[in-house]
Design a protein around this motif. Sequence first.
Motif, PDB file in Angstrom:
ATOM      1  N   ALA A 159       4.365 -22.409   8.973  1.00  0.00           N
ATOM      2  CA  ALA A 159       3.105 -22.914   9.524  1.00  0.00           C
ATOM      3  C   ALA A 159       2.235 -21.767  10.047  1.00  0.00           C
ATOM      4  O   ALA A 159       2.716 -20.648  10.227  1.00  0.00           O
ATOM      5  N   PRO A 160       0.957 -22.029  10.315  1.00  0.00           N
ATOM      6  CA  PRO A 160       0.089 -20.985  10.866  1.00  0.00           C
ATOM      7  C   PRO A 160       0.616 -20.443  12.191  1.00  0.00           C
ATOM      8  O   PRO A 160       1.217 -21.164  12.980  1.00  0.00           O
ATOM      9  N   GLY A 161       0.419 -19.134  12.391  1.00  0.00           N
ATOM     10  CA  GLY A 161       0.774 -18.527  13.667  1.00  0.00           C
ATOM     11  C   GLY A 161       1.920 -17.544  13.624  1.00  0.00           C
ATOM     12  O   GLY A 161       2.075 -16.750  14.548  1.00  0.00           O
ATOM     13  N   GLY A 162       2.733 -17.562  12.564  1.00  0.00           N
ATOM     14  CA  GLY A 162       3.862 -16.658  12.476  1.00  0.00           C
ATOM     15  C   GLY A 162       3.533 -15.397  11.703  1.00  0.00           C
ATOM     16  O   GLY A 162       2.403 -15.190  11.237  1.00  0.00           O
ATOM     17  N   SER A 163       4.542 -14.545  11.526  1.00  0.00           N
ATOM     18  CA  SER A 163       4.334 -13.269  10.832  1.00  0.00           C
ATOM     19  C   SER A 163       3.972 -13.464   9.368  1.00  0.00           C
ATOM     20  O   SER A 163       3.135 -12.733   8.822  1.00  0.00           O
ATOM     21  N   ASN A 164       4.605 -14.427   8.704  1.00  0.00           N
ATOM     22  CA  ASN A 164       4.270 -14.676   7.301  1.00  0.00           C
ATOM     23  C   ASN A 164       2.790 -15.013   7.157  1.00  0.00           C
ATOM     24  O   ASN A 164       2.083 -14.487   6.289  1.00  0.00           O
ATOM     25  N   ASP A 165       2.340 -15.908   8.023  1.00  0.00           N
ATOM     26  CA  ASP A 165       0.936 -16.337   7.999  1.00  0.00           C
ATOM     27  C   ASP A 165       0.012 -15.172   8.341  1.00  0.00           C
ATOM     28  O   ASP A 165      -1.039 -14.993   7.717  1.00  0.00           O
ATOM     29  N   ARG A 166       0.412 -14.365   9.314  1.00  0.00           N
ATOM     30  CA  ARG A 166      -0.421 -13.236   9.735  1.00  0.00           C
ATOM     31  C   ARG A 166      -0.571 -12.213   8.603  1.00  0.00           C
ATOM     32  O   ARG A 166      -1.666 -11.673   8.375  1.00  0.00           O
ATOM     33  N   ILE A 167       0.516 -11.952   7.889  1.00  0.00           N
ATOM     34  CA  ILE A 167       0.450 -11.039   6.740  1.00  0.00           C
ATOM     35  C   ILE A 167      -0.508 -11.584   5.689  1.00  0.00           C
ATOM     36  O   ILE A 167      -1.369 -10.866   5.152  1.00  0.00           O
ATOM     37  N   ALA A 168      -0.365 -12.872   5.370  1.00  0.00           N
ATOM     38  CA  ALA A 168      -1.204 -13.480   4.338  1.00  0.00           C
ATOM     39  C   ALA A 168      -2.682 -13.410   4.699  1.00  0.00           C
ATOM     40  O   ALA A 168      -3.529 -13.056   3.869  1.00  0.00           O
ATOM     41  N   ARG A 169      -3.003 -13.734   5.940  1.00  0.00           N
ATOM     42  CA  ARG A 169      -4.412 -13.759   6.348  1.00  0.00           C
ATOM     43  C   ARG A 169      -4.995 -12.351   6.496  1.00  0.00           C
ATOM     44  O   ARG A 169      -6.202 -12.152   6.291  1.00  0.00           O
ATOM     45  N   THR A 170      -4.148 -11.395   6.808  1.00  0.00           N
ATOM     46  CA  THR A 170      -4.609 -10.003   6.830  1.00  0.00           C
ATOM     47  C   THR A 170      -4.940  -9.535   5.419  1.00  0.00           C
ATOM     48  O   THR A 170      -5.981  -8.903   5.185  1.00  0.00           O
ATOM     49  N   LEU A 171      -4.059  -9.855   4.469  1.00  0.00           N
ATOM     50  CA  LEU A 171      -4.333  -9.517   3.068  1.00  0.00           C
ATOM     51  C   LEU A 171      -5.630 -10.170   2.605  1.00  0.00           C
ATOM     52  O   LEU A 171      -6.481  -9.522   1.984  1.00  0.00           O
ATOM     53  N   GLN A 172      -5.766 -11.454   2.892  1.00  0.00           N
ATOM     54  CA  GLN A 172      -6.966 -12.187   2.481  1.00  0.00           C
ATOM     55  C   GLN A 172      -8.228 -11.521   3.031  1.00  0.00           C
ATOM     56  O   GLN A 172      -9.199 -11.291   2.296  1.00  0.00           O
ATOM     57  N   ARG A 173      -8.208 -11.211   4.323  1.00  0.00           N
ATOM     58  CA  ARG A 173      -9.393 -10.637   4.965  1.00  0.00           C
ATOM     59  C   ARG A 173      -9.757  -9.285   4.364  1.00  0.00           C
ATOM     60  O   ARG A 173     -10.923  -9.033   4.035  1.00  0.00           O
ATOM     61  N   ILE A 174      -8.781  -8.409   4.205  1.00  0.00           N
ATOM     62  CA  ILE A 174      -9.075  -7.065   3.690  1.00  0.00           C
ATOM     63  C   ILE A 174      -9.528  -7.121   2.234  1.00  0.00           C
ATOM     64  O   ILE A 174     -10.483  -6.447   1.832  1.00  0.00           O
ATOM     65  N   ILE A 175      -8.858  -7.935   1.436  1.00  0.00           N
ATOM     66  CA  ILE A 175      -9.230  -8.056   0.018  1.00  0.00           C
ATOM     67  C   ILE A 175     -10.664  -8.543  -0.124  1.00  0.00           C
ATOM     68  O   ILE A 175     -11.436  -8.030  -0.952  1.00  0.00           O
ATOM     69  N   GLN A 176     -11.042  -9.514   0.702  1.00  0.00           N
ATOM     70  CA  GLN A 176     -12.391 -10.057   0.577  1.00  0.00           C
ATOM     71  C   GLN A 176     -13.444  -9.129   1.184  1.00  0.00           C
ATOM     72  O   GLN A 176     -14.512  -8.943   0.611  1.00  0.00           O
ATOM     73  N   GLU A 177     -13.124  -8.539   2.336  1.00  0.00           N
ATOM     74  CA  GLU A 177     -14.090  -7.633   2.960  1.00  0.00           C
ATOM     75  C   GLU A 177     -14.340  -6.397   2.106  1.00  0.00           C
ATOM     76  O   GLU A 177     -15.463  -5.898   2.034  1.00  0.00           O
ATOM     77  N   GLN A 178     -13.277  -5.907   1.467  1.00  0.00           N
ATOM     78  CA  GLN A 178     -13.408  -4.716   0.621  1.00  0.00           C
ATOM     79  C   GLN A 178     -13.820  -5.051  -0.814  1.00  0.00           C
ATOM     80  O   GLN A 178     -13.970  -4.159  -1.642  1.00  0.00           O
ATOM     81  N   LYS A 179     -13.954  -6.358  -1.104  1.00  0.00           N
ATOM     82  CA  LYS A 179     -14.328  -6.824  -2.451  1.00  0.00           C
ATOM     83  C   LYS A 179     -13.394  -6.241  -3.529  1.00  0.00           C
ATOM     84  O   LYS A 179     -13.835  -5.691  -4.538  1.00  0.00           O
ATOM     85  N   LEU A 180     -12.092  -6.387  -3.286  1.00  0.00           N
ATOM     86  CA  LEU A 180     -11.096  -5.812  -4.187  1.00  0.00           C
ATOM     87  C   LEU A 180     -10.780  -6.698  -5.376  1.00  0.00           C
ATOM     88  O   LEU A 180     -10.168  -6.232  -6.346  1.00  0.00           O
ATOM     89  N   VAL A 181     -11.165  -7.960  -5.312  1.00  0.00           N
ATOM     90  CA  VAL A 181     -10.983  -8.862  -6.453  1.00  0.00           C
ATOM     91  C   VAL A 181     -12.281  -9.632  -6.666  1.00  0.00           C
ATOM     92  O   VAL A 181     -13.057  -9.826  -5.723  1.00  0.00           O
ATOM     93  N   PRO A 182     -12.524 -10.113  -7.894  1.00  0.00           N
ATOM     94  CA  PRO A 182     -13.812 -10.758  -8.195  1.00  0.00           C
ATOM     95  C   PRO A 182     -13.857 -12.253  -7.901  1.00  0.00           C
ATOM     96  O   PRO A 182     -14.842 -12.913  -8.233  1.00  0.00           O
TER      97      PRO A 182
END
Length: 329
Positions: free
Chosen positions: A45-68
């Motif tokens: 569920a949201p709030g744990g380390s797994n979730d934190r890793i996923a949302r960090t990846l999502q944020r960086i990928i989108q902010e850096q425009k690493l995928v289309p």
Amino acid sequence: MAHQQITLRQLMTVAAGIVLAGAVPAAAAQSWAPEKAVEVVVSSAPGGSNDRIARTLQRIIQEQKLVPVPVSVLNKPGGNQTISRVYINQNPGDAHFMDIGNPTLIANTIAGRQQYTDFTPIALLVNEFTAFSVRADSPYTNAKELVAQLKKDPDSIAIGVSNRGGTNHLAMSLLAKAGGVDPRRLKIVVFKTNAEGLTAVLGGHIHVVASAVGTAVGQMRDGKTRIISVSAPQRMGGDLAEVPTLREQGYDVSLSNWRALVGPKGLSAAQVGYWEDVLTRVVATDAWKAILARYFWDGNFLRSREFGRYMESEYAQIKTIMTELGLAK
């Protein structure tokens, strides 16, 4: 001689043409990029380390425009983290679906719930350690006091973990065994996330929670909990500088957790290569390095092939531990 030189040039030209002709389809076969929204699935569920890793990846990928294409995070907890992995494997060969992998993937294999080899390793991202937390007013101030009570009456201590057979559960079980307590007698309570376990500690519903260090530190900073030990091989820094390791307290126990990206079975080399390159750029960003420091994660980036070998060694190690603890099927 002139005739011989012309013949050699002709042969070289023909050979080069053959090589280039063969290279064109090979290069074309290597080309892949996502064409629709990407889902990063989280087994808790949201709030744990797994979730934190996923949302960090999502944020960086989108902010850096690493995928289309857009990247979303989808939480599918339950089934001792098998539900999310069943979900991504409903899409074999489709690299638009990925899961945050961790040692429970290996533990579930050993317990007969799921096979880690049914998934495609993409990359290892971080390692982290277990923190043992009690409420700030708990009578237990160190691991020795906790173990003494467990030896006296195992049923008197309710212990929270986020999944059975995961690293935090194994670390707690190894501590019990090192202290002369049968791990099978531990009163284990399973929560959907480490954060839920910490909330239960604060509410007095359980006595101790074995969780990821990064999740536990916040409550300790606020003075709500006390971390009585960590599973790191040596004392950690920052807010944890005063927290002794299990080894310092006389228990030869050290165990690390890891977080990774895995895909469904049947991904091609081109698909894996695409995500390897994206993640290589992610882990080089200042934003990623800041997250590592904030949550006491050790960056340990391994590409697919090396990560696959890493999981093989993890399987052997975890199987030995789970067999010794009576947790293997």
